[in-house]
Design a protein around this motif. Structure first.
Motif, short mmCIF file in Angstrom:
data_model
loop_
_atom_site.label_atom_id
_atom_site.label_comp_id
_atom_site.label_asym_id
_atom_site.label_seq_id
_atom_site.Cartn_x
_atom_site.Cartn_y
_atom_site.Cartn_z
N ILE A 1 0.87 -1.18 0.00
CA ILE A 1 0.00 0.00 0.00
C ILE A 1 0.90 1.22 0.00
O ILE A 1 1.70 1.42 0.91
CB ILE A 1 -0.93 -0.01 1.23
N GLU A 2 0.78 2.05 -1.05
CA GLU A 2 1.61 3.24 -1.19
C GLU A 2 0.73 4.48 -1.26
O GLU A 2 0.19 4.80 -2.32
CB GLU A 2 2.46 3.13 -2.46
N PRO A 3 0.56 5.18 -0.14
CA PRO A 3 -0.26 6.40 -0.16
C PRO A 3 0.44 7.50 -0.96
O PRO A 3 1.65 7.69 -0.84
CB PRO A 3 -0.38 6.80 1.30
N GLU A 4 -0.32 8.17 -1.81
CA GLU A 4 0.18 9.32 -2.56
C GLU A 4 -0.70 10.51 -2.22
O GLU A 4 -1.53 10.44 -1.32
CB GLU A 4 0.16 9.00 -4.06
N GLU A 5 -0.55 11.59 -2.95
CA GLU A 5 -1.26 12.82 -2.62
C GLU A 5 -2.78 12.66 -2.70
O GLU A 5 -3.50 12.99 -1.77
CB GLU A 5 -0.81 13.94 -3.56
N ASN A 6 -3.30 12.15 -3.82
CA ASN A 6 -4.75 12.05 -3.99
C ASN A 6 -5.27 10.62 -3.88
O ASN A 6 -6.42 10.41 -3.53
CB ASN A 6 -5.16 12.60 -5.36
N LEU A 7 -4.42 9.66 -4.22
CA LEU A 7 -4.85 8.27 -4.27
C LEU A 7 -3.88 7.38 -3.51
O LEU A 7 -2.76 7.77 -3.21
CB LEU A 7 -4.90 7.78 -5.73
N ARG B 1 -0.70 -10.74 -10.13
CA ARG B 1 -0.71 -9.46 -9.43
C ARG B 1 -1.92 -8.63 -9.87
O ARG B 1 -2.30 -8.64 -11.03
CB ARG B 1 0.57 -8.69 -9.73
N LEU B 2 -2.50 -7.92 -8.93
CA LEU B 2 -3.56 -6.94 -9.18
C LEU B 2 -3.04 -5.58 -8.75
O LEU B 2 -2.33 -5.48 -7.76
CB LEU B 2 -4.80 -7.23 -8.33
N GLU B 3 -3.40 -4.55 -9.49
CA GLU B 3 -3.05 -3.19 -9.10
C GLU B 3 -4.32 -2.38 -9.00
O GLU B 3 -5.14 -2.37 -9.91
CB GLU B 3 -2.08 -2.56 -10.10
N LEU B 4 -4.48 -1.71 -7.85
CA LEU B 4 -5.67 -0.90 -7.58
C LEU B 4 -5.27 0.54 -7.28
O LEU B 4 -4.16 0.80 -6.81
CB LEU B 4 -6.41 -1.42 -6.34
N GLU B 5 -6.20 1.45 -7.52
CA GLU B 5 -6.07 2.83 -7.06
C GLU B 5 -7.34 3.14 -6.29
O GLU B 5 -8.44 3.03 -6.83
CB GLU B 5 -5.94 3.79 -8.24
N ILE B 6 -7.18 3.52 -5.03
CA ILE B 6 -8.35 3.85 -4.22
C ILE B 6 -8.15 5.23 -3.60
O ILE B 6 -7.02 5.68 -3.43
CB ILE B 6 -8.59 2.78 -3.11
N PRO B 7 -9.24 5.90 -3.26
CA PRO B 7 -9.11 7.20 -2.59
C PRO B 7 -8.43 7.03 -1.23
O PRO B 7 -8.56 5.99 -0.59
CB PRO B 7 -10.56 7.67 -2.42
#
Length: 191
Positions: free
Chosen positions: A65-71, A85-91
């Motif tokens: 889990i890599e938190p970034e500025e918006n996602l 592997r699965l890659e997701l982008e969540i708020p």
């Protein structure tokens, strides 16, 4: 003083003949190419993405889990399946793991994702592209699937084939698509 007109004429005559040959040959070649018929689609297909419902059964072995500025970027490593592997982008959220479980359709049955956890999900996907990297020497193909879903962005599969037509058939079976739809989406890289 010698007369240079015959020498100049003999110099420019071959250039003139070569120019006429290029002009006539180019005109002939253009007419031949333009007279060929090209296969076109019967209908205009704009912004139509194949919709599939993918059922997955895998064991979770790693969760990044890599938190970034918006996602928040999430990578899920799997085992015991063709899906690797699965890659997701969540708020961004205080409860990231619950948000991941919700996006995968696992919540409220599963509230926390843990290592060696067996997960079975059915995900609706809108496919954008399929990239197949064929590893001839190793005897398998790495298939990367890009989606237009809100959260799920990329899926990576490992298929035990290296022949293009077999890879297309397995991909069509995996996503329950027609071979024509797979051929529209897939690109290949052979190594």
């Amino acid at each position: 003083m010698p007369d240079l007109r015959p020498q100049v004429f003999l110099f420019f005559l071959p250039l003139l003949l070569v120019g006429i040959a290029f002009w006539a040959g180019g005109d002939f070649l253009t007419k031949q190419l333009l007279s060929l018929s090209y296969r076109t689609l019967d209908k205009l297909q704009a912004n139509i993405l194949p919709q599939v419902s993918l059922g997955l059964n895998f064991t979770l072995i790693d969760l990044k889990i890599e938190p970034e500025e918006n996602l928040t970027q999430v990578q899920i490593q799997t085992a015991n399946s063709m899906l690797k592997r699965l890659e997701l982008e969540i708020p961004n959220s205080k409860f990231t793991e619950i948000a991941i479980a919700q996006k995968l359709g696992l919540y409220p049955q599963i509230k926390k994702l843990e290592r060696n956890q067996q997960i079975q999900i059915k995900i609706p996907l809108s496919l954008i592209a399929i990239k197949a990297k064929i590893e001839k020497k190793q005897g398998f193909s790495l298939v990367e699937v890009r989606t237009a879903n809100n959260a799920l962005k990329k899926l990576n599969f490992m298929l035990p084939v290296t022949e293009v037509n077999m890879l297309e058939v397995m991909t069509a079976q995996l996503f329950n698509l027609s071979l024509e739809d797979v051929r529209k989406l897939i690109i290949y890289q052979v190594s």
